[in-house]
Motif scaffolding. Structure first.
Motif, PDB file in Angstrom:
ATOM      1  N   ARG A 122       0.851  -1.173   0.000  1.00 12.70           N
ATOM      2  CA  ARG A 122       0.000   0.000   0.000  1.00 12.70           C
ATOM      3  C   ARG A 122       0.889   1.225   0.000  1.00 12.70           C
ATOM      4  N   ASP A 125      -0.919   7.518   0.408  1.00 16.46           N
ATOM      5  CA  ASP A 125      -2.117   8.037  -0.245  1.00 16.46           C
ATOM      6  C   ASP A 125      -1.945   7.893  -1.747  1.00 16.46           C
ATOM      7  N   ASP A 126      -2.966   8.279  -2.491  1.00 18.16           N
ATOM      8  CA  ASP A 126      -2.948   7.977  -3.915  1.00 18.16           C
ATOM      9  C   ASP A 126      -1.897   8.751  -4.702  1.00 18.16           C
ATOM     10  N   SER A 127      -1.476   9.909  -4.167  1.00 15.69           N
ATOM     11  CA  SER A 127      -0.501  10.696  -4.917  1.00 15.69           C
ATOM     12  C   SER A 127       0.911  10.205  -4.600  1.00 15.69           C
ATOM     13  N   ARG A 129       3.718   7.648  -4.639  1.00 14.13           N
ATOM     14  CA  ARG A 129       4.111   6.454  -5.380  1.00 14.13           C
ATOM     15  C   ARG A 129       4.994   5.551  -4.526  1.00 14.13           C
ATOM     16  N   ARG A 159     -11.015  -0.080  -2.377  1.00 22.56           N
ATOM     17  CA  ARG A 159      -9.552   0.004  -2.331  1.00 22.56           C
ATOM     18  C   ARG A 159      -8.929  -1.314  -1.921  1.00 22.56           C
ATOM     19  N   SER A 287      -6.732   4.635   5.730  1.00 24.74           N
ATOM     20  CA  SER A 287      -6.709   4.863   4.290  1.00 24.74           C
ATOM     21  C   SER A 287      -5.901   3.729   3.677  1.00 24.74           C
ATOM     22  N   GLY A 289      -3.820   3.681   0.423  1.00 25.59           N
ATOM     23  CA  GLY A 289      -3.366   4.368  -0.775  1.00 25.59           C
ATOM     24  C   GLY A 289      -3.065   3.382  -1.884  1.00 25.59           C
ATOM     25  N   LEU A 290      -3.424   3.771  -3.091  1.00 28.06           N
ATOM     26  CA  LEU A 290      -3.190   2.905  -4.239  1.00 28.06           C
ATOM     27  C   LEU A 290      -2.283   3.592  -5.251  1.00 28.06           C
ATOM     28  N   GLY A 291      -1.471   4.547  -4.757  1.00 23.43           N
ATOM     29  CA  GLY A 291      -0.596   5.285  -5.653  1.00 23.43           C
ATOM     30  C   GLY A 291       0.324   4.393  -6.463  1.00 23.43           C
ATOM     31  N   ILE A 298      -6.029  -1.208 -11.335  1.00 25.79           N
ATOM     32  CA  ILE A 298      -7.322  -0.800 -10.781  1.00 25.79           C
ATOM     33  C   ILE A 298      -8.454  -1.474 -11.553  1.00 25.79           C
ATOM     34  N   LEU A 350     -11.505   5.978  -8.462  1.00 21.97           N
ATOM     35  CA  LEU A 350     -10.171   5.408  -8.237  1.00 21.97           C
ATOM     36  C   LEU A 350      -9.221   5.702  -9.393  1.00 21.97           C
TER      37      LEU A 350
END
Ligand SMILES: Nc1nc2c(ncn2[C@@H]2O[C@H](COP(=O)(O)OP(=O)(O)OP(=O)(O)O)[C@@H](O)[C@H]2O)c(=O)[nH]1
Ligand SMILES: [Zn+2]
Length: 352
Positions: A122, A125-127, A129, A159, A287, A289-291, A298, A350
């Motif tokens: 993980r 957060d999404d931003s 990497r 997620r 959370s 994250g899937l950054g 996805i 997403l």
């Protein structure tokens, strides 16, 4: 040459080294070790990491794999210096040398990692990497979500599902606290996915069903703090002794009561072949994250939309503004019902 030097554990604190490791993204060719396994380690014993605590790893060595100590036993170990930047996580199969007796006060040394079957990651957060390896070699992910208190969130489950599919891990859902609210409206969102669902309430724990699905597999339990994950694990693994907490009445949030990750052995029914299963408990994460997950990754999490997506024009971004996205057509012509339309929305959130 460092490996002739006495073993000193130069651990950087866990969190730091994990980020450090992935930020660097070293060129694997330039850094390849000269020999894969140095001869002096040919007698290494392989164990599974069941706990990690401030640079010390507990590894379970199965019966018969350590000639000097044939019974199953746990070994406390430190990482060898050359693995300093290698994340070692729960579920990893590690190569141990030195004192592998596991006796009081002994400390073994981890000199290598076996290949991982799966890796659950993980990012913060999404931003971000920067990915963090959470668990290795899990076969399944049990997503624990409460019907109420805390309120279930579709997005969080989406997620988890994406992270599981991306890692090649089979997802399962356990919805707890169905004594507090009807879980079906929430579950409808996932009904088109072929994900097994367990429904749980005090006095009506679905322990037999969950145990049957744990047999012979390693299952990582994930869930927002306060959903009842520890309660469930304590019921499944009576000597687990996972701390449980109370949901804060004002915020509806749980306290972060379980703070470390561990692997626990769960007894499973004889009908399941008598094989035990491994339960991996992770601290409640708010959370997920899937950054680090690509848009293809996805998309793979939305197996229920795959057939429709296949009909999209080449290079379709599947976003709101994508021209001729088949997802829009499917919602418009009724191929997707209200739940399906909500899945499209989830996917688009997403992908943003
Ligand atoms: N009403 C109801 N309460 C439950 C149920 N399962 C657990 N609880 C309660 O919910 C609270 C939170 O449970 P925990 O097991 O500590 O939750 P957790 O998910 O492990 O939370 P963290 O340890 O913070 O990760 C406790 O007070 C439990 O007694 C349920 O099915 N119904
Ligand atoms: Zn599309």
């Amino acid at each position: 040459m460092s490996w002739l030097a006495p073993d000193e554990d130069e651990d950087i604190p866990y969190g730091e080294y994990a980020e450090h490791e992935v930020r660097q993204r070293p060129n694997p060719k330039a850094n390849r070790p000269r020999t894969k396994r140095r001869p002096e380690h040919s007698d290494a014993v392989v164990g599974m990491v069941t706990a990690v605590d401030r640079g010390r790893y507990t590894a379970l060595v199965p019966a018969g794999s350590d000639p000097g100590h044939p019974d199953e036993h746990s070994v406390l170990a430190a990482r060898a210096r050359e693995l300093r930047r290698t994340p070692i996580v729960i579920g990893d199969r590690v190569q141990l040398v030195g004192d592998t007796s596991g006796s009081e006060g002994s400390l073994s040394r981890i000199v290598g990692l076996e290949d991982r079957r799966t890796v659950l990651r993980r990012s913060a957060d999404d931003s971000d990497r920067v990915e963090r390896v959470m668990v290795a070699n899990a076969d399944q992910m049990l997503i624990v979500v409460a019907a109420a208190d805390p309120e279930p969130r579709v997005r969080l489950v989406d997620r988890y599902l994406v992270a599981a599919y991306d890692a090649g891990i089979r997802p399962l859902i356990c919805i707890t606290k169905i004594d507090l609210a009807d879980p079906e409206p929430f579950l409808a969102h996932f009904s088109a996915l072929e994900v097994p669902v367990f429904r749980s309430a005090p006095g009506a724990w679905p322990l037999a069903q969950i145990r049957a699905s744990l047999a012979g597999r390693t299952t990582v339990f994930v869930g927002h703090s306060g959903v009842g994950k520890s309660t469930l694990i304590n019921a499944l693994v009576p000597d687990a002794d996972r701390a449980t907490g109370h949901v804060n009445e004002v915020t509806g949030r749980g306290r972060h009561t379980s703070s470390s990750s561990v692997a626990l052995r769960a007894a499973t029914p004889r009908s399941a072949g008598g094989e035990s299963g491994w339960v991996i408990d992770t601290p409640g994460v708010r959370s997920f994250g899937l950054g680090h997950v690509t848009s293809d990754g996805i998309l793979r999490g939305f197996t229920d939309l795959a057939e429709i997506i296949d009909l999209c024009p080449r290079g379709c971004t599947h976003q709101d503004d994508a021209p001729d996205c088949e997802l829009d057509a499917a919602v418009a012509d009724g191929r997707l019902d209200a739940a399906g339309a909500a899945r499209v929305e989830s996917l688009r959130r997403l992908l943003k």
